[in-house]
Design a protein around this motif. Structure first.
Motif, PDB file in Angstrom:
ATOM      1  N   ALA A 200       0.650  -1.367   0.047  1.00 41.24           N
ATOM      2  CA  ALA A 200      -0.097  -0.043  -0.033  1.00 41.24           C
ATOM      3  C   ALA A 200       0.751   1.177  -0.041  1.00 41.24           C
ATOM      4  O   ALA A 200       0.731   2.254  -0.642  1.00 41.24           O
ATOM      5  N   ILE A 201       1.952   1.377   0.661  1.00 39.04           N
ATOM      6  CA  ILE A 201       2.936   2.515   0.766  1.00 39.04           C
ATOM      7  C   ILE A 201       3.479   2.590  -0.490  1.00 39.04           C
ATOM      8  O   ILE A 201       3.496   3.756  -1.059  1.00 39.04           O
ATOM      9  N   ALA A 202       3.869   1.609  -1.154  1.00 41.28           N
ATOM     10  CA  ALA A 202       4.573   1.645  -2.444  1.00 41.28           C
ATOM     11  C   ALA A 202       3.664   1.958  -3.421  1.00 41.28           C
ATOM     12  O   ALA A 202       4.138   3.262  -4.169  1.00 41.28           O
ATOM     13  N   GLY A 211      14.286   3.223  -6.558  1.00 40.99           N
ATOM     14  CA  GLY A 211      13.534   3.353  -4.964  1.00 40.99           C
ATOM     15  C   GLY A 211      12.766   2.118  -5.057  1.00 40.99           C
ATOM     16  O   GLY A 211      12.748   1.640  -3.984  1.00 40.99           O
ATOM     17  N   ALA A 212      12.178   1.805  -6.157  1.00 35.42           N
ATOM     18  CA  ALA A 212      11.098   0.557  -6.018  1.00 35.42           C
ATOM     19  C   ALA A 212      12.278  -0.675  -5.956  1.00 35.42           C
ATOM     20  O   ALA A 212      11.872  -1.693  -5.315  1.00 35.42           O
ATOM     21  N   GLN A 285       3.947  -1.430  -8.153  1.00 32.85           N
ATOM     22  CA  GLN A 285       2.972  -2.314  -8.037  1.00 32.85           C
ATOM     23  C   GLN A 285       3.686  -3.498  -7.599  1.00 32.85           C
ATOM     24  O   GLN A 285       3.265  -4.510  -6.943  1.00 32.85           O
ATOM     25  N   THR A 286       5.072  -3.577  -7.526  1.00 32.92           N
ATOM     26  CA  THR A 286       5.814  -4.697  -7.413  1.00 32.92           C
ATOM     27  C   THR A 286       6.740  -4.355  -5.929  1.00 32.92           C
ATOM     28  O   THR A 286       7.318  -5.336  -5.433  1.00 32.92           O
TER      29      THR A 286
END
Length: 329
Positions: A200-202, A211-212, A285-286
């Motif tokens: 949810a945070i991502a 960053g991801a 999303q990942t």
């Protein structure tokens, strides 16, 4: 239920955490393990599309499962447990209401789920057997509707705290790349064993690119520590569940043994270097999945690198240090 075991704040909180951890595993593991596989097989057989929809829908029931399992920790009877489960779902934020009807939008806010479940249990225990023959009629109204409504009223305030965490994490993305990857990896390695949803945070902050990748590596770094530590003191099934994505089942352990964060943070710092060196990237999303369901590795491979080799290296590093205290589930 004539007598109720007296609870301190500590024992009450531990039971809520334990029930929450179990509910998360039951609700999310099927989707984490099977959804990617079913989606990949869908072009070959239409049945896999239906199976993907089933495991995907199951996660929407997580809040209700958590409520039932929290109630079970307090030895409430079947009717009381189901009503607590209903109240927890109603206050979870897992759905939205509009003129078009009710739409399921996720598993809800885990912090609010825990607060609602705890309040519903507290209210049920306070009422005990005082409703007499009217229990079947009044308990769903007082606890189910009442506690559920209280949960909904708390939701905006609890969600704002989650949003604040998101803003802090988002501020890391403007820093120098290496420092950014270290801080994000540390943050996500901690969040994955907290009531806050990393996914949810991502998505909320729209984290992407390095960053991801750092977020996914942070989650993976925590997984490596928990897998090796759990392997020494738990049954194989518990360790396998953690490997497959059930890191949040260690939330009660973190409360009892905060020093668990030391190896988790150290491994996140070391692992984050690989993000910068190998240019590991991801998408909003990942980012919060790590290696669960191979979501993170697949996304990273699409951008030219992967998380699995890094994860294997992490396992070797953590095993060499023998971090296993406080890992018993």
């Amino acid at each position: 239920m004539d007598t109720m075991e007296k609870e301190t704040f500590k024992t009450f909180s531990n039971k809520v955490l334990t029930g929450t951890a179990s509910g998360i595993v039951i609700g999310l593991i099927p989707d984490a393990i099977l959804n990617g596989i079913f989606e990949a097989l869908t072009p070959y057989r239409s049945i896999f599309s239906s199976l993907s929809a089933v495991v995907g829908t199951m996660q929407f029931l997580t809040a209700a499962m958590i409520g039932v399992l929290v109630a079970n920790q307090f030895k409430l009877n079947a009717i009381q447990s189901v009503i607590v489960g209903a109240a927890t779902f109603l206050g979870s934020g897992a759905y939205s209401v509009s003129e078009a009807g009710i739409t399921l939008i996720g598993i809800g806010d885990l912090v609010n789920i825990m607060l609602t479940a705890g309040f519903a249990v507290y209210l049920t225990r306070k009422l005990n057997d005082r409703l007499g023959s009217m229990t079947l009629i009044l308990l769903p109204i007082i606890v189910g509707v009442g506690a559920g409504t209280v949960g909904l009223l708390m939701l905006p305030y609890v969600s704002s705290a989650t949003s604040m965490i998101g803003h802090i994490l988002n501020s890391f993305t403007i820093l120098q790349p290496l420092l950014m990857t270290i801080l994000i990896a540390i943050a996500f390695s901690i969040l994955i064993i907290s009531p806050v949803s990393t996914v949810a945070i991502a998505i909320a902050i729209g984290i992407s690119g390095l960053g991801a990748g750092a977020a996914a590596i942070g989650v993976t770094a925590c997984t490596a520590v928990l897998v090796i530590g759990s392997k020494e003191v738990n049954q194989k099934g518990t360790t396998l569940a953690i490997l497959l994505g059930a890191m949040k089942m260690m939330m009660p352990n973190l409360v009892r043994h905060p020093k668990l964060l030391i190896p988790v943070i150290l491994n996140a710092i070391l692992s984050s270097m690989s993000v910068y060196v190998f240019n590991i990237q991801g998408a909003p999303q990942t980012a919060g999945f790590g290696i669960a369901g191979l979501v993170g590795p697949i996304q990273a491979l699409e951008t030219g690198t992967g998380l699995l080799p890094v994860f294997i290296t992490e396992l070797s590093s953590v095993k060499a240090h023998g971090f296993n205290r406080g890992m018993r589930a």
